[in-house]
Design a protein around this motif. Structure first.
Motif, PDB file in Angstrom:
ATOM      1  N   ASP A  26       0.809  -1.222   0.000  1.00 43.49           N
ATOM      2  CA  ASP A  26       0.000   0.000   0.000  1.00 43.49           C
ATOM      3  C   ASP A  26       0.844   1.274   0.000  1.00 43.49           C
ATOM      4  O   ASP A  26       0.301   2.376  -0.014  1.00 43.49           O
ATOM      5  CB  ASP A  26      -1.006   0.009   1.155  1.00 43.49           C
ATOM      6  N   ALA A  27       2.165   1.135  -0.030  1.00 44.85           N
ATOM      7  CA  ALA A  27       3.032   2.311  -0.151  1.00 44.85           C
ATOM      8  C   ALA A  27       3.281   2.682  -1.609  1.00 44.85           C
ATOM      9  O   ALA A  27       3.771   3.767  -1.901  1.00 44.85           O
ATOM     10  CB  ALA A  27       4.365   2.068   0.549  1.00 44.85           C
ATOM     11  N   SER A  65      -6.707  -0.998   0.416  1.00 45.20           N
ATOM     12  CA  SER A  65      -6.416  -0.012   1.466  1.00 45.20           C
ATOM     13  C   SER A  65      -7.614   0.870   1.803  1.00 45.20           C
ATOM     14  O   SER A  65      -7.475   1.871   2.505  1.00 45.20           O
ATOM     15  CB  SER A  65      -5.234   0.875   1.039  1.00 45.20           C
ATOM     16  N   THR A  69      -3.421  10.432  -3.283  1.00 45.10           N
ATOM     17  CA  THR A  69      -2.635   9.839  -2.203  1.00 45.10           C
ATOM     18  C   THR A  69      -2.237  10.883  -1.168  1.00 45.10           C
ATOM     19  O   THR A  69      -2.074  10.572   0.017  1.00 45.10           O
ATOM     20  CB  THR A  69      -1.389   9.141  -2.787  1.00 45.10           C
ATOM     21  N   LYS A 119       1.049   6.245   7.668  1.00 46.78           N
ATOM     22  CA  LYS A 119       1.410   5.044   8.415  1.00 46.78           C
ATOM     23  C   LYS A 119       2.881   5.117   8.817  1.00 46.78           C
ATOM     24  O   LYS A 119       3.723   5.588   8.043  1.00 46.78           O
ATOM     25  CB  LYS A 119       1.142   3.786   7.592  1.00 46.78           C
ATOM     26  N   ALA A 149      -0.440   5.995   2.616  1.00 48.28           N
ATOM     27  CA  ALA A 149      -1.021   4.804   1.999  1.00 48.28           C
ATOM     28  C   ALA A 149      -1.536   5.190   0.620  1.00 48.28           C
ATOM     29  O   ALA A 149      -2.422   6.025   0.489  1.00 48.28           O
ATOM     30  CB  ALA A 149      -2.142   4.250   2.860  1.00 48.28           C
TER      31      ALA A 149
END
Length: 772
Positions: A96-97, A245, A289, A295, A314
């Protein structure tokens, strides 16, 4: 060490089925794939660059983007991006990065013609809040000599000047998209964004649905509260089904909703769409984004004293994933087809069935969240990277909770048929076998009407296989239900008289029970435009054995008619025909639409003798074609029932004009939605045949002399395509007619200019009271 092999691609990017060693690929100029990962620092607006090792065979000793590498034969793009970042820089990030932005083709020849680079590059952006300390990196010395941060605008200027210290990229070409996206996010106009979101929200008219529970016993009311709680769980599952996500983004937006007026607007519009993509805008993103959850990963790199660790945003893709979260985000149809061909028939049925998800084995090493699933004994051994896992395993924590709530409710309710439904559905959640619970749903005869579970497949735009979870809770309208018995009783008569060659007609069609309810709560797969009716189940086995059942949400339909259809008619329909637009015609056609999902081809025999289903043959175009079929054949069916004296002839003009007004209503949902596509197809076909007439004052009318033949011709066309399982013909039909033609554009612009709502949003005070 054995030389790395790459998949060889065609010039248009498809796999040829061949793989070759790296040296031969670059010697021969074969097309192949790679990944580019750019790390962008939000707080400093810098990009991380790496200095390529002097020993590299391409662009040695030059500064390049953060990380890059080839995709080895058989590997996935996302996994390769994760691996390259960890190998080259020692930065370990979850999937999810990584935000996949675009693919660009790089074609060049260097090293005096000895190195030919024909690469399809998947470009990923990783957004971190603050710079990673340089000493936290672990550099792969054979690949990377050093790293540094540089303001992204300075990097653009250096590339534009073709500075020899930097690997060349054409900032005015495809690769320039990277910098355009970053610049857009760094130069946010808060006022403009707020105004844009306000306009998007204004397209929805808020409606409150009330209900009276005085006729229910205390036990039934307690059971209802438990069922609403289970429906809340269903909502959680659906958020996860839309995109991996999505739950984290939802929680982040909710937590920050009161930080500013803009944050409040983001949250309100997210609740309508249940994702960062706007369903009324062809699924264009209304967030980026940069709006996403932050996170913290303390162990993403080497630990450094005084530094708490890497914080990242994320990410989510600019384009809504066609496979939602049912398939790996980088799986394409070719890979899926190859994998399916290696399975047994039983495994193939599970993989292409409604109630399973496709995952990657290789993700286990890079995404800890998948480890539990991979450790499960139900995953078969296989040489393939892909595997299938049932909903009952993937969503077990959610489904266990929902199952417990439904069992408790089942012990309380007084209706025996509802008791059977609740207990069987609770068991199905954990067994993944929904057959008995769907039969119980069809047999439901209760004042309290419940639909809960995985049903519709609209979100699976890749194949149309996977079912999304949804819940509809309502109170049965006994009088309206009795009035509509006519339609279910005549389903076989309609099937026998369809404008379709007899060879394609279904031999066994059961009468479809119709239940009319007053909705008191819904959840799950109700994002964007609100559902007014549904026809279930979709299981071909049940369709063959029992047919379908229909549920009509009368109070939702009434709200849409008053808030949307009437204002649309006043603007788009000629004054001479406006009086024909009425609720009874709108409601009756909706009934016929749902009935007609149950007739026509479903299980089919293909030209080569194989048995299949329309859904499996048409795949991603199935939903749009099926919605168009139900609509247009529903209109044909109304005329047929009038001809047979089963409906009043006084409805004839009003049903056609109400349908015309309804076309504009559905097309405004957008041409990415199945209903919108289906409606555009019908409108443009009927307009082409002269059945719809466009006037100089930019209004429309129905030519009653031409409409009947035009409706029948389109009904025959669609039904025949379905009977043959002809995906090519279905695709050609959609491509030709699913467009915003001039007259359509004029009508839509008029509706936009006077701000007629596109749809409604619902609030449920009764459900809220039950939960509290």
């Amino acid at each position: 060490m054995a030389e790395e092999h790459f998949d060889v691609l065609t010039k248009s990017g498809e796999k040829t089925g061949l793989s070759k060693p790296r040296s031969e690929v670059h010697r021969d100029g074969d097309y192949h794939r790679s990944v580019h990962i750019c790390i962008f620092v939000e707080s400093t607006q810098e990009l991380l660059l790496q200095l390529r090792s002097d020993d590299k065979d391409s662009w040695p000793g030059q500064w390049d983007i953060s990380s890059a590498g080839h995709i080895s034969a058989g590997d996935s793009s996302l996994m390769s991006a994760q691996r390259e970042l960890e190998e080259e820089l020692g930065v370990k990030l979850p999937k999810d990065a990584f935000e996949k932005l675009f693919v660009f083709l790089q074609e060049c020849v260097i090293n005096d013609g000895k190195f030919i680079n024909n690469e399809f590059n998947d470009v990923y952006l990783v957004t971190i809040l603050h710079p990673i300390p340089l000493e936290a990196f672990t550099l792969q010395k054979e690949e990377v000599s050093a790293v540094k941060y540089i303001p992204y605008e300075e990097y653009i200027n250096l590339l534009a000047k073709e500075d020899p210290a930097y690997v060349p990229y054409d900032v005015d070409g495809e690769y320039g998209q990277l910098f355009h996206i970053i610049r857009q996010r760094c130069q946010v106009n808060i006022e403009a964004r707020s105004l844009s979101l306000q306009k998007q929200l204004q397209r929805y008219s808020p409606v409150t649905l009330e209900a009276n529970l005085t006729e229910f016993s205390e036990a039934d009311q307690k059971a209802l509260a438990l069922i609403v709680k289970a429906a809340k769980v269903i909502d959680d599952i659906f958020y996860e089904q839309l995109w991996h996500s999505n739950p984290a983004l939802r929680d982040w937006l909710k937590e920050h909703a009161n930080a500013s007026e803009l944050d409040k607007l983001k949250w309100k519009y997210f609740l309508i769409n249940k994702s960062p993509w706007s369903s009324l805008d062809e699924n264009e993103p209304f967030l980026t984004t940069a709006d996403s959850a932050v996170k913290l990963l303390p162990e993403a790199t080497k630990p450094i004293d005084g530094w708490k660790g890497l914080e990242y945003r994320a990410a989510f893709p600019l384009t809504k994933p066609p496979g939602a979260n049912f398939y790996p985000p980088d799986m394409d149809k070719a890979e899926s087809t190859s994998w399916l061909s290696s399975l047994t028939e039983e495994q193939k049925r599970a993989a292409t069935g409604f109630f399973s998800i496709i995952k990657r084995r290789t993700e286990a090493n890079l995404d800890a969240s998948l480890s539990e699933h991979l450790a499960d004994s139900t995953i078969p051994d296989s040489s393939s990277d892909l595997y299938s896992s049932p909903y009952s395993e993937i969503y077990r924590p959610f489904l266990t909770k929902a199952s417990e709530l439904l069992h408790k409710a089942g012990h309380l309710v007084t209706s025996q048929s509802l008791k059977k439904l609740l207990h069987s559905k609770a068991e199905a959640f954990l067994s993944n076998d929904y057959y008995e619970s769907d039969i119980a749903w069809m047999d439901l005869d209760s004042k309290l009407d419940i639909t809960i579970g995985p049903y519709e497949t609209y979100e699976d735009e890749m194949f149309g296989y996977k079912a999304s979870f949804e819940a509809f809770i309502g109170i049965r309208d006994d009088k309206a239900t009795a009035d509509l018995k006519l339609f279910g009783d005549n389903l076989k008569l309609l099937e026998d008289n369809l404008p379709l060659d007899s060879v394609y007609k279904s031999k066994d069609v059961s009468a479809a029970p119709i239940r009319v309810i007053q909705l008191i709560y819904n959840s799950g797969d109700v994002n964007g435009p609100q559902t007014v009716a549904f026809n279930l189940p979709n299981d071909e086995k049940i369709l063959r054995e029992r047919g379908t059942s229909m549920v009509m949400l009368k109070n939702v339909q009434e709200a849409k008619f008053e808030h949307i259809l009437k204002p649309i008619a006043e603007i788009t329909i000629s004054k001479e025909q406006q009086g024909f637009v009425d609720f009874d015609s709108f409601f009756t056609h909706t009934i016929c639409h749902e009935c007609c999902h149950g007739i026509g081809p479903h299980s089919i025999t293909l030209p080569d003798g194989r048995t299949s289903s329309v859904r499996k043959e048409l795949q991603d175009v199935y939903s749009a074609v099926e919605e168009a079929k139900a609509d247009i054949v529903g209109l044909w069916a109304l005329k047929f029932l009038i001809t047979k004296g089963l409906l009043s002839k006084s409805m004839e003009e009003s049903m056609y004009v109400s349908f015309l007004a309804g076309c504009f209503r559905s097309i405004r949902f957008g041409l990415t939605a199945a209903h919108g596509k289906g409606q555009a197809l019908q409108f443009n076909w009927l307009y082409e045949k002269g059945a719809f007439v466009f006037h100089e004052d930019s209004t429309f009318s129905v030519d009653f002399a031409k409409i009947e033949d035009a409706v029948e011709s389109l009904s025959r066309e669609i039904l025949t395509i379905q009977g043959r399982g002809d995906k090519k013909a279905a695709t050609l039909l959609l491509n030709k007619y699913c467009t915003i033609t001039g007259p359509l554009k004029t009508a839509l612009e008029k509706l936009e200019s006077v701000k007629v709502p596109v749809d409604i949003t619902l609030t449920f005070p009764l459900a809220d009271a039950l939960l509290n």
